[in-house]
Each structure stands twice: as structure tokens, then as C-alpha cells.
Design an enzyme around this catalytic site. Structure first.
Site, mmCIF file in Angstrom:
data_model
loop_
_atom_site.group_PDB
_atom_site.id
_atom_site.type_symbol
_atom_site.label_atom_id
_atom_site.label_comp_id
_atom_site.label_asym_id
_atom_site.label_seq_id
_atom_site.Cartn_x
_atom_site.Cartn_y
_atom_site.Cartn_z
ATOM 1 N N GLU A 44 -5.410 20.033 61.178
ATOM 2 C CA GLU A 44 -4.914 21.155 61.944
ATOM 3 C C GLU A 44 -5.827 22.355 61.872
ATOM 4 O O GLU A 44 -6.638 22.490 60.975
ATOM 5 C CB GLU A 44 -3.560 21.644 61.427
ATOM 6 C CG GLU A 44 -2.549 20.610 61.281
ATOM 7 C CD GLU A 44 -2.164 20.466 59.829
ATOM 8 O OE1 GLU A 44 -1.072 19.959 59.595
ATOM 9 O OE2 GLU A 44 -2.942 20.862 58.963
ATOM 10 N N CYS A 71 -7.834 29.668 61.089
ATOM 11 C CA CYS A 71 -7.873 28.964 59.809
ATOM 12 C C CYS A 71 -8.401 27.547 60.051
ATOM 13 O O CYS A 71 -7.829 26.785 60.825
ATOM 14 C CB CYS A 71 -6.475 28.926 59.216
ATOM 15 S SG CYS A 71 -6.402 27.889 57.758
ATOM 16 N N CYS A 81 -7.902 16.261 50.566
ATOM 17 C CA CYS A 81 -8.698 17.174 49.727
ATOM 18 C C CYS A 81 -9.220 16.426 48.514
ATOM 19 O O CYS A 81 -8.552 15.533 47.991
ATOM 20 C CB CYS A 81 -7.830 18.352 49.260
ATOM 21 S SG CYS A 81 -8.783 19.555 48.276
ATOM 22 N N CYS A 107 -4.420 20.206 43.342
ATOM 23 C CA CYS A 107 -3.669 21.319 42.780
ATOM 24 C C CYS A 107 -2.174 20.992 42.874
ATOM 25 O O CYS A 107 -1.700 20.513 43.912
ATOM 26 C CB CYS A 107 -3.992 22.612 43.530
ATOM 27 S SG CYS A 107 -5.778 22.933 43.519
ATOM 28 N N CYS A 160 0.110 22.390 45.768
ATOM 29 C CA CYS A 160 -0.409 22.314 47.138
ATOM 30 C C CYS A 160 -0.119 20.939 47.745
ATOM 31 O O CYS A 160 -0.403 19.908 47.144
ATOM 32 C CB CYS A 160 -1.922 22.569 47.103
ATOM 33 S SG CYS A 160 -2.738 22.175 48.658
ATOM 34 N N SER A 184 -12.729 30.067 51.185
ATOM 35 C CA SER A 184 -11.851 30.042 50.017
ATOM 36 C C SER A 184 -12.110 28.793 49.192
ATOM 37 O O SER A 184 -12.156 27.685 49.724
ATOM 38 C CB SER A 184 -10.396 30.064 50.485
ATOM 39 O OG SER A 184 -9.527 29.849 49.403
ATOM 40 N N LEU A 191 -7.298 31.777 42.439
ATOM 41 C CA LEU A 191 -7.192 31.919 40.987
ATOM 42 C C LEU A 191 -5.837 31.394 40.486
ATOM 43 O O LEU A 191 -5.785 30.458 39.701
ATOM 44 C CB LEU A 191 -7.395 33.395 40.614
ATOM 45 C CG LEU A 191 -7.526 33.698 39.133
ATOM 46 C CD1 LEU A 191 -8.742 33.012 38.537
ATOM 47 C CD2 LEU A 191 -7.599 35.202 38.898
ATOM 48 N N CYS A 202 -1.346 24.947 57.276
ATOM 49 C CA CYS A 202 -2.122 23.732 57.298
ATOM 50 C C CYS A 202 -1.411 22.695 56.450
ATOM 51 O O CYS A 202 -0.842 23.029 55.448
ATOM 52 C CB CYS A 202 -3.515 24.009 56.787
ATOM 53 S SG CYS A 202 -4.222 25.366 57.700
HETATM 54 N N1 SAH Z 1 -9.219 24.367 48.978
HETATM 55 C C1 SAH Z 1 -9.463 25.756 49.132
HETATM 56 C C2 SAH Z 1 -9.113 26.298 50.528
HETATM 57 C C3 SAH Z 1 -7.849 25.800 51.100
HETATM 58 S S1 SAH Z 1 -6.366 26.317 50.280
HETATM 59 C C4 SAH Z 1 -8.747 26.551 48.077
HETATM 60 O O1 SAH Z 1 -7.961 25.970 47.340
HETATM 61 O O2 SAH Z 1 -9.033 27.729 47.964
HETATM 62 C C5 SAH Z 1 -6.089 27.991 50.892
HETATM 63 C C6 SAH Z 1 -5.139 28.805 49.986
HETATM 64 O O3 SAH Z 1 -3.754 28.392 50.124
HETATM 65 C C7 SAH Z 1 -5.500 28.611 48.522
HETATM 66 O O4 SAH Z 1 -5.459 29.841 47.866
HETATM 67 C C8 SAH Z 1 -4.405 27.698 48.040
HETATM 68 O O5 SAH Z 1 -4.273 27.783 46.669
HETATM 69 C C9 SAH Z 1 -3.204 28.236 48.811
HETATM 70 N N2 SAH Z 1 -2.056 27.316 48.845
HETATM 71 C C10 SAH Z 1 -2.065 25.962 48.818
HETATM 72 N N3 SAH Z 1 -0.791 25.469 48.884
HETATM 73 C C11 SAH Z 1 0.019 26.533 48.950
HETATM 74 C C12 SAH Z 1 1.434 26.684 49.047
HETATM 75 N N4 SAH Z 1 2.248 25.640 49.102
HETATM 76 N N5 SAH Z 1 1.916 27.932 49.100
HETATM 77 C C13 SAH Z 1 1.077 29.002 49.083
HETATM 78 N N6 SAH Z 1 -0.258 28.924 49.008
HETATM 79 C C14 SAH Z 1 -0.779 27.714 48.937
HETATM 80 FE FE1 SF4 Z 2 -7.363 21.248 47.732
HETATM 81 FE FE2 SF4 Z 2 -7.205 23.931 47.963
HETATM 82 FE FE3 SF4 Z 2 -4.989 22.376 48.034
HETATM 83 FE FE4 SF4 Z 2 -6.291 22.714 45.746
HETATM 84 S S1 SF4 Z 2 -5.272 24.308 46.947
HETATM 85 S S2 SF4 Z 2 -5.511 20.739 46.562
HETATM 86 S S3 SF4 Z 2 -8.394 22.771 46.451
HETATM 87 S S4 SF4 Z 2 -6.661 22.378 49.545
#
Ligand code: SAH
Ligand code: SF4
Length: 438
Positions: free
Chosen positions: A161, A174, A181, A185, A188, A271, A294, A413
Site C-alpha cells: 500500500e 507514505c 519486513c 517488532c 507492529c 524512518s 526508538l 500501511c
Molecule cells: N520499518 C521502519 C519504517 C516503517 S514503520 C521503522 O520501523 O521505522 C513506521 C513507524 O510506524 C515506525 O515508527 C513504527 O515503529 C510505527 N508503527 C508500527 N506499527 C505501529 C502500530 N501498530 N501503531 C503505531 N505505530 C506503529
Molecule cells: Fe518492520 Fe518497522 Fe514494523 Fe519493525 S516497525 S517490523 S522495522 S515495518
């Protein structure tokens, strides 16, 4: 913007709003590790750090020029018999038609001779990813589901997306860098999915092309100010951009090229969850704004939330930020902090956050957690987010809370895709019909 919470809006005036999947095999240097796995991962203290891509990109018989550098376009022209003396001029013409005018076919390129257009058309395309669905939110947020070819003929095509978030003074797109990925995390949704492959540079640039197509946002669009709708780009869609470094770099250099799409480096934010060796390369080789996911101020907790922290702990990550080329008070690094109830949202966390960022030109973005089915986390209570934000503000940081946008279309996304996957064949067809593919 990952999942629902990945289409937030920055309230900070200076900051582009931020938001958050490839055919180039994942870089051997950064991804070769005995900890890699393909397994669907339940992240936690012992979860594997990284996954390996299941596929490598298989280029189509007729390659697209989108995403190629000028030198690569010249090479393609050479391969189809364009004389060396003509190539430079042809490259210039093509570049203008593709990236300034948004031409979708060689037939539109009227400054190029008919014979040459026919020759180009026989061997090459200017194709971008196919739009299979478009959703428009009440607040103007738009989300496109894009289909990318699978390298495996048995596998169905992949979908990623791309989300457009309009605001009064800017429009932010975005963009995704991987299908799935590399990382996992624990908060996520994308992290729970397999890494299928890296996107190619063409597929990354193609997302901006699709948005400009859909918004009718190319140079010929007449506006009172002459300004474009897509003014900012954030690499915050699916995927970890720094595990697809070369393709992301090549794509962003095209996006920033001022004889083409022309979105300045200051308006492009990448990011990362903290791939330390590639952070410096980002500054040196791309020169865009940096955002760091972070989310925790102690290694023990960050190991759980962002397992990559076990490889690159907080101290190393912050050192890479201090060393980031080109950062200054005018070009501050954004630290993203997802607010997880009872996990990382205490005032002690806020205090430590402020303390550890001392000396780094930083801004802090608090992101309300966007829950997804099956997650063990909850979003912090609003008054706790306010208290946290106030502490940070009083310590001298602007602390915009990124409010999720496009909730009615799940504009984050990861979520449109997940929702679409649950649809019946008929519903999918209806969605496709909705997509405007002129
Ligand atoms: N992989 C990269 C970029 C994509 S994630 C990264 O992790 O930075 C973009 C942002 O969305 C990151 O800060 C990620 O930690 C945050 N994110 C991921 N899942 C989320 C969720 N369920 N709620 C809020 N933020 C989230
Ligand atoms: Fe990947 Fe970013 Fe999601 Fe972590 S927060 S799993 S690095 S997309």
C-alpha cells in the site's frame, strides 16, 4: 506509519508528516546472519532478529524505465540500437516525459520522433505498479493498494500500500520499501508477516508516480499557486528501508532530482528501526531527513519491542544519530515513540528520553499505538499521552502527537492489505472495479 497508526499527521509545522515492503535480494552485508529465519515470528526477547527474503525479483520481458538512473536508461537505449551520439539527448527527453510530465506511454512523448517511439515501445515500457484498489477517507486521506509481480508463477501477485495524507500546507505520501519486513517488532503488524521480497527502485519510485497519476498531480495540472499536491515523502510504509538500502537510495535520488519529480531532500524522511551501519550511509549517499523508531529508553524493553536492538543497542544507535551527516538544529532527527499502555508510557520513561537525547538535534513524535487483531498491546490512555507530551514539551522539545488519519478506511500501511486478503473473490473484484485505472 505502520498499520493503522502508520498514517499519522505531524502537528509540528517544520516537520513533514511521517507515516511506514522488494525484488533486489536483501543485501548480503546487512542481512547475513545466523539469526535469520522465515518463520512467522512471535517477537519477544528470544525472537529471531531478522528474516530472509523468500523471493528474488524476476524482471519482466519488457523492462520499465521507471526507477532507472540516467546511465541505466542510456544503457537500455544502447541495447536497442540507439546511436551513442543520440543517447544523452534521448535520456534527457525521456527523463522529462517520465518525471515532469508523468507520461504513461511512449506514444505521448510527442517531442520524440514516431520511429523512435515505436522502437522504444517494442522493447521497453514506462509502467508503474498496477493500482488494484483505491480508498478515499472522509478526511481526504487516500490509500492505494498496488499489485507487484511475484517471482514465483504459483504464488499470487504481491500487494503493497501507499497512503496519501493531505494537509493545508502540504501533502505527504507514505511509501513502502519491502513486501513484508525483514524485522519483527512485537507491536507492529507488518512484523508478524513474512518478508517476501525487497521492492525494486522502480517499484518505490512507482508509488510516487501512481499517487501523482491518481491525483492528476503532474506538471500540466493548473493550480493558482502552481504547487503540487504530493510535496513530501516518508519511507514509513511496509518494510525496513535500510534493509533494502541500494533500491531505496536509487529511488530517493530520483525522487529528489530537480529535473524530475523534484521533491527536495528536506521533504523526504526515511524512518528506520535502527540499522546502525546504514544510518551513516543514508546521510552520506542519500542526504534525506532521518527518523528513528526508538519506542523505548531501556535496552531490556527495546529488545522486546524492537528485537533488532539486540544487534544494535540504544547507545550505538544514538551514537550513529550524533554522527549523522548534515543534522543540525535546522535539520533535526525525529525520534518516534509509540505510546503503549503500561509498557513505555510512564513519566520516568519521558524523563529518561529527554536525558538521553541531550546533545542530539532532535524532535520527538509520540504515536498513539494503533491496535491490530491479536496484538497484546493497548494504546496509552489519552491523559497519559498528554502528561508524557507535556513533560517533553517543558523540557524544550516540540512533541507533536501524530494523530492517525483515515481511520474509516483503515489508512495505515498493512491494514488495507490485511483487510483485502479477507475478502471474497467477488468483493475483491468490486474493489478492483473501484480502482481508477485510466
Ligand atoms: N520499518 C521502519 C519504517 C516503517 S514503520 C521503522 O520501523 O521505522 C513506521 C513507524 O510506524 C515506525 O515508527 C513504527 O515503529 C510505527 N508503527 C508500527 N506499527 C505501529 C502500530 N501498530 N501503531 C503505531 N505505530 C506503529
Ligand atoms: Fe518492520 Fe518497522 Fe514494523 Fe519493525 S516497525 S517490523 S522495522 S515495518
Amino acid at each position: 506509519m505502520r498499520d493503522a497508526a502508520k498514517a499519522p499527521v505531524l502537528k509540528d509545522e517544520d516537520e513533514p508528516p511521517l507515516n511506514r515492503d522488494a525484488m533486489n535480494p536483501v543485501s548480503a552485508e546487512t542481512n547475513s546472519t545466523s539469526e535469520t529465519t522465515n518463520a512467522h515470528v512471535a517477537a519477544g526477547a528470544n525472537a529471531p532478529l531478522e528474516k530472509i527474503a523468500l523471493e528474488t525479483y524476476v524482471p519482466p520481458a519488457k523492462p520499465s524505465l521507471v526507477g532507472l538512473s540516467r546511465a541505466e536508461i542510456a544503457e537500455q537505449l544502447g541495447a536497442i540500437g540507439v546511436a551513442p551520439a543520440q543517447r544523452k539527448m534521448r535520456v534527457q527527453q525521456l527523463w522529462h516525459w517520465i518525471y515532469v510530465r508523468g507520461a504513461k506511454s511512449f506514444a505521448e512523448m510527442t517531442s520524440i520522433s514516431k520511429e523512435m517511439r515505436a522502437q522504444l515501445d517494442q522493447h521497453l515500457t514506462v509502467a508503474r505498479p498496477e493500482v488494484v484498489a483505491e480508498q478515499v477517507s472522509n478526511d481526504g486521506t487516500r490509500k492505494w493498494l498496488l499489485r507487484l509481480p511475484s517471482g514465483d508463477s504459483i504464488e499470487k501477485a504481491h500487494e503493497v500500500e501507499c497512503v496519501y495524507i493531505p494537509e493545508t500546507d502540504r501533502g505527504t505520501l507514505c511509501v513502502s520499501s519491502q513486501v513484508g519486513c525483514t524485522l519483527n517488532c512485537s507491536f507492529c503488524h507488518t512484523g508478524t508477516q513474512r518478508l517476501v521480497r525487497n521492492l525494486t527502485a522502480g517499484e518505490i519510485v512507482g508509488q510516487i508516480m501512481v499517487a501523482r497519476d491518481r491525483l492528476n498531480d503532474w506538471a500540466h495540472r493548473v493550480t493558482p499557486t502552481g504547487s503540487r499536491l504530493v510535496t513530501n515523502v516518508v519511507m514509513m510504509g511496509m518494510g525496513e528501508p535500510l534493509y533494502n538500502f541500494e533500491a531505496v537510495r536509487d529511488a530517493l535520488l530520483i525522487v529528489a532530482d530537480n529535473e524530475g519529480i523534484g521533491i527536495s531532500r528536506r521533504r523526504i524522511t526515511l524512518s528506520t528501526s535502527g540499522v546502525v551501519p546504514n544510518i551513516i550511509r543514508t546521510g552520506d549517499e542519500i542526504g534525506v531527513m532521518l527518523a528513528i523508531s526508538l519506542h523505548a529508553v531501556r535496552d531490556e524493553l527495546r529488545n522486546e519491542l524492537v528485537p533488532l536492538n539486540r544487534k544494535y543497542p540504544i547507545a550505538e544507535l544514538l551514537q550513529a544519530c550524533r554522527d549523522y551527516p548534515g543534522s543540525s538544529n535546522a535539520r533535526r532527527i525525529t525520534f518516534e515513540y509509540v505510546m503503549l499502555k503500561g509498557v513505555n508510557d510512564s513519566l520516568d520513561d519521558a524523563k529518561l528520553l529527554v536525558k538521553m537525547l541531550k546533545g542530539i538535534p532532535a524532535k520527538i513524535n509520540l504515536i498513539p499505538f494503533n491496535p491490530w487483531p491479536g496484538t497484546r498491546y493497548e494504546c496509552s490512555d489519552w491523559d497519559q499521552i498528554e502528561k508524557f507530551s507535556e513533560y517533553i514539551f517543558n523540557a524544550g522539545y516540540s512533541s507533536p502527537v501524530r494523530t492517525p488519519r483515515g481511520r474509516d478506511i483503515l489508512a495505515a500501511c498493512g491494514q488495507l492489505k490485511s483487510e483485502t486478503e479477507k475478502l471474497s473473490a467477488r468483493e475483491r473484484q468490486a474493489l478492483r472495479a473501484m480502482a481508477m485505472t485510466d
